[in-house]
Design a protein around this motif. Structure first.
Motif, mmCIF file in Angstrom:
data_model
loop_
_atom_site.group_PDB
_atom_site.id
_atom_site.type_symbol
_atom_site.label_atom_id
_atom_site.label_comp_id
_atom_site.label_asym_id
_atom_site.label_seq_id
_atom_site.Cartn_x
_atom_site.Cartn_y
_atom_site.Cartn_z
ATOM 1 N N UNK A 1 0.844 -1.199 0.000
ATOM 2 C CA UNK A 1 0.000 0.000 0.000
ATOM 3 C C UNK A 1 0.878 1.248 0.000
ATOM 4 N N UNK A 2 0.297 2.359 -0.441
ATOM 5 C CA UNK A 2 0.948 3.670 -0.426
ATOM 6 C C UNK A 2 2.231 3.672 -1.273
ATOM 7 N N UNK B 1 -5.447 -5.574 -10.816
ATOM 8 C CA UNK B 1 -6.374 -6.553 -10.249
ATOM 9 C C UNK B 1 -6.469 -6.360 -8.738
ATOM 10 N N UNK B 2 -7.652 -6.589 -8.184
ATOM 11 C CA UNK B 2 -7.861 -6.625 -6.724
ATOM 12 C C UNK B 2 -7.244 -5.422 -6.010
ATOM 13 N N UNK B 3 -7.407 -4.248 -6.562
ATOM 14 C CA UNK B 3 -6.746 -3.068 -5.997
ATOM 15 C C UNK B 3 -7.767 -1.971 -5.704
ATOM 16 N N UNK B 4 -7.356 -0.992 -4.889
ATOM 17 C CA UNK B 4 -8.264 0.072 -4.472
ATOM 18 C C UNK B 4 -7.534 1.410 -4.470
ATOM 19 N N UNK B 5 -8.293 2.448 -4.794
ATOM 20 C CA UNK B 5 -7.777 3.819 -4.753
ATOM 21 C C UNK B 5 -6.557 3.988 -5.659
ATOM 22 N N UNK C 1 -3.144 -1.131 -2.537
ATOM 23 C CA UNK C 1 -4.013 -0.015 -2.180
ATOM 24 C C UNK C 1 -3.264 1.303 -2.280
ATOM 25 N N UNK C 2 -3.997 2.344 -2.685
ATOM 26 C CA UNK C 2 -3.443 3.699 -2.692
ATOM 27 C C UNK C 2 -2.155 3.776 -3.509
ATOM 28 N N UNK C 3 -2.288 3.432 -4.788
ATOM 29 C CA UNK C 3 -1.157 3.458 -5.718
ATOM 30 C C UNK C 3 -1.377 4.602 -6.705
ATOM 31 N N UNK C 4 -0.373 5.474 -6.819
ATOM 32 C CA UNK C 4 -0.490 6.672 -7.645
ATOM 33 C C UNK C 4 0.573 6.694 -8.729
#
Length: 548
Positions: free
Chosen positions: A298-299, A361-365, A336-339
């Motif tokens: 994440x992040x 796949x299976x990711x958020x934000x 999660x939370x990948x920019x």
């Protein structure tokens, strides 16, 4: 006193030596008076000796270079062993790694994954990754990993969608991955059909088990067959610079994905200023699973990077028919939370010879900001995505998932403004918010444009109820349909999702839940043609279209 200090020094290195072999690195470091040297090996285990005279020098300097461990940097000698050894030493002593300025490091096909656990400055150095002869195509070249270890959670036997807390006590904020192998989701339809995947979710909790509701639990889990917690690193790790060039593989064109990449499996990472190019693509080749591959973390921010789309090759799909293979330079899985910020690609984003550059796949934000790339893709279910200040090429925006998809201040050259992927049921359980955009259908080719693309016959079980976005809000959209076909009736809001359903006699075994409301504010066309609902007006007869 002098001899006592020397004894303490040597005993400390003996202790280090006893702990040298890390499971991921497979590098054994010894400390003797002999010179610092890497013993080249074709075996998985790498033997390295570090001179006891060099250790205090490296630590006082605060960083190590690849040349310190024997890397030639001449673009011909295979330097992967020296590179891996440098990072293994840096990981033990928490030192920065710097590439030698002006060096060109050749990396051949040996199976050797370099583990990165400290800040790394590739600088202006070049890296040639030769994939023409590879021992293990599934082995990453670099892997950014955490020192923290995942652990299985005991006592959590079920979960509910949007549950706000789980009954656990953890040492720190953690990434939770959960699955139920008894339930299948994403049962794919079409040329790459399959039997689906186990129900999977990923979310963040604090040490008291409180769920970060910015990335909520999206499934009900009546059973849990596996659940793990990975502590999230609090300190940021930065990887900067580097000019990487992959000499493409010449393997048979089938789904043997190459993972010769930079894999990120640690939370709180920034990749800044990296460049990746591809050379040597021929008439055939196996696909790639992302040069930057972010998973189980994440992040993560990838910024100021230049990537390259890969040539599209064909193979025979699961349905026994020819199919184009997806091949990527950017991949996000279970993260999660990948920019992605200020990223672009070397080849033309409108050139269809090259596959769309990104998959997830299976990711958020997920976030694109100030990017010029050929595609954004939410593959197997993304929750929440934002695309802003960006330009999307020939493959445009493809999505299935849930939450809010926000597209603002963008130019899109895909066949649709947003395509809801038909191989997964054209489902998005949530809403679309589109503001201040320009849509150039099919990069300006003469097509009859539709804003929301997709297809669902209602006869296939995808493992879930399929939803179109409940609400779609489109504000300040310019549709450049100046180059349109003869008998063009104007752009449609929706593609014809099911040409067979033209009256109430058609029965959907697995009904697609249609959009409830579309809000249009200042939508204009270059052709002057008005916006229509769909070629299949019956299918969307219950959709409320509001013009303001």
């Amino acid at each position: 006193m002098k001899y006592l200090l020397l004894l303490v020094f040597l005993l400390s290195y003996a202790a280090i030596q006893a702990q040298t072999e890390a499971p991921l690195e497979n590098v054994v470091i010894t400390y003797t008076k002999k010179k610092t040297q890497v013993h080249p090996s074709e075996t998985p285990q790498l033997q390295v000796n570090v001179s006891t005279k060099d250790v205090p020098k490296f630590k006082a300097r605060g960083f190590v270079r690849y040349s310190d461990f024997g890397a030639r940097g001449d673009g011909k000698t295979d330097d992967i062993d020296a590179i891996a050894a440098t990072h293994a030493f840096a990981n033990q002593h928490n030192l920065l790694v710097k590439a030698d300025q002006g060096a060109t490091y050749y990396i051949g096909g040996k199976e050797r994954t370099t583990i990165i656990q400290t800040n790394t400055d590739f600088g202006t150095a070049a890296f040639i990754i030769d994939d023409t002869t590879v021992k293990n195509h599934q082995a990453a070249v670099f892997m950014v990993s955490s020192r923290l270890q995942a652990s299985k959670l005991e006592g959590v036997t079920s979960l509910k969608r949007n549950q706000e807390k789980i009954n656990v006590s953890l040492p720190t904020n953690s990434l939770i991955t959960v699955s139920n192998s008894n339930v299948r989701r994403y049962i794919r339809f079409g040329l790459n059909q399959n039997n689906g995947s186990p129900q999977t979710d990923i979310f963040v909790v604090d040490k008291n088990g409180k769920v970060d509701m910015a990335a909520p639990i999206i499934w009900d889990f009546d059973q849990i067959t596996e659940i793990t917690a990975l502590p999230i690193d609090e300190k940021k790790l930065t990887i900067s610079g580097g000019r990487f060039s992959t000499i493409a593989n010449q393997a048979e064109s089938k789904y043997t994905y190459y993972h010769r990449n930079l894999t990120i499996k640690r939370s709180n990472v920034v990749v800044d200023g990296l460049e990746h190019r591809v050379t040597g693509e021929g008439e055939h080749g196996a696909p790639y699973n992302g040069f930057i591959n972010v998973n189980n973390c994440a992040y993560v921010t990838v910024q100021n990077c230049i990537l390259t789309g890969h040539k599209t090759y064909n193979t025979i799909g699961a349905a026994g028919k020819p199919v184009s293979m997806g091949t990527y330079d950017l991949i996000v899985n279970r993260a999660l939370n990948v920019s992605f910020v200020n990223c672009s690609q070397t080849n033309d984003i409108k050139d269809s010879k090259y596959w769309g550059i990104f998959g997830s796949n299976y990711s958020k934000n997920l976030l694109y900001d100030q990017c010029t790339l050929s595609r954004f893709d939410a593959h197997m279910g993304v929750a929440n995505a934002t695309i802003r200040n960006s330009t999307l090429g020939h493959m445009g925006i493809n999505a299935i998932g849930s939450g809010v998809l926000t597209v603002e201040n963008c130019t899109i050259y895909g066949r649709n403004l947003v395509n809801l992927r038909s191989d997964y049921g054209s489902t998005w359980q949530g809403e679309f918010v589109i503001r201040n955009c320009v849509f150039v259908p099919a990069s300006g080719s003469p097509v009859s444009a539709s804003l929301i693309g997709g297809a669902n016959s209602g006869q296939h079980d995808f493992g879930y109820t399929c939803y179109m976005p409940e609400r779609i809000s489109i504000e300040n959209l310019k549709i450049d349909d100046s180059n349109h076909p003869a008998n063009y009736q104007g752009p449609a809001i929706f593609a014809n999702f099911n040409p067979e359903k033209t009256d109430d006699s058609y029965r959907e075994q697995f009904p697609l839940v249609k959009t409830r409301e579309v809000m249009l504010i200042n939508v204009t066309t270059t052709s002057g043609k008005p916006l229509r609902v769909s070629d299949n007006a019956f299918l969307f007869k219950d959709v409320k279209v509001l013009n303001n």
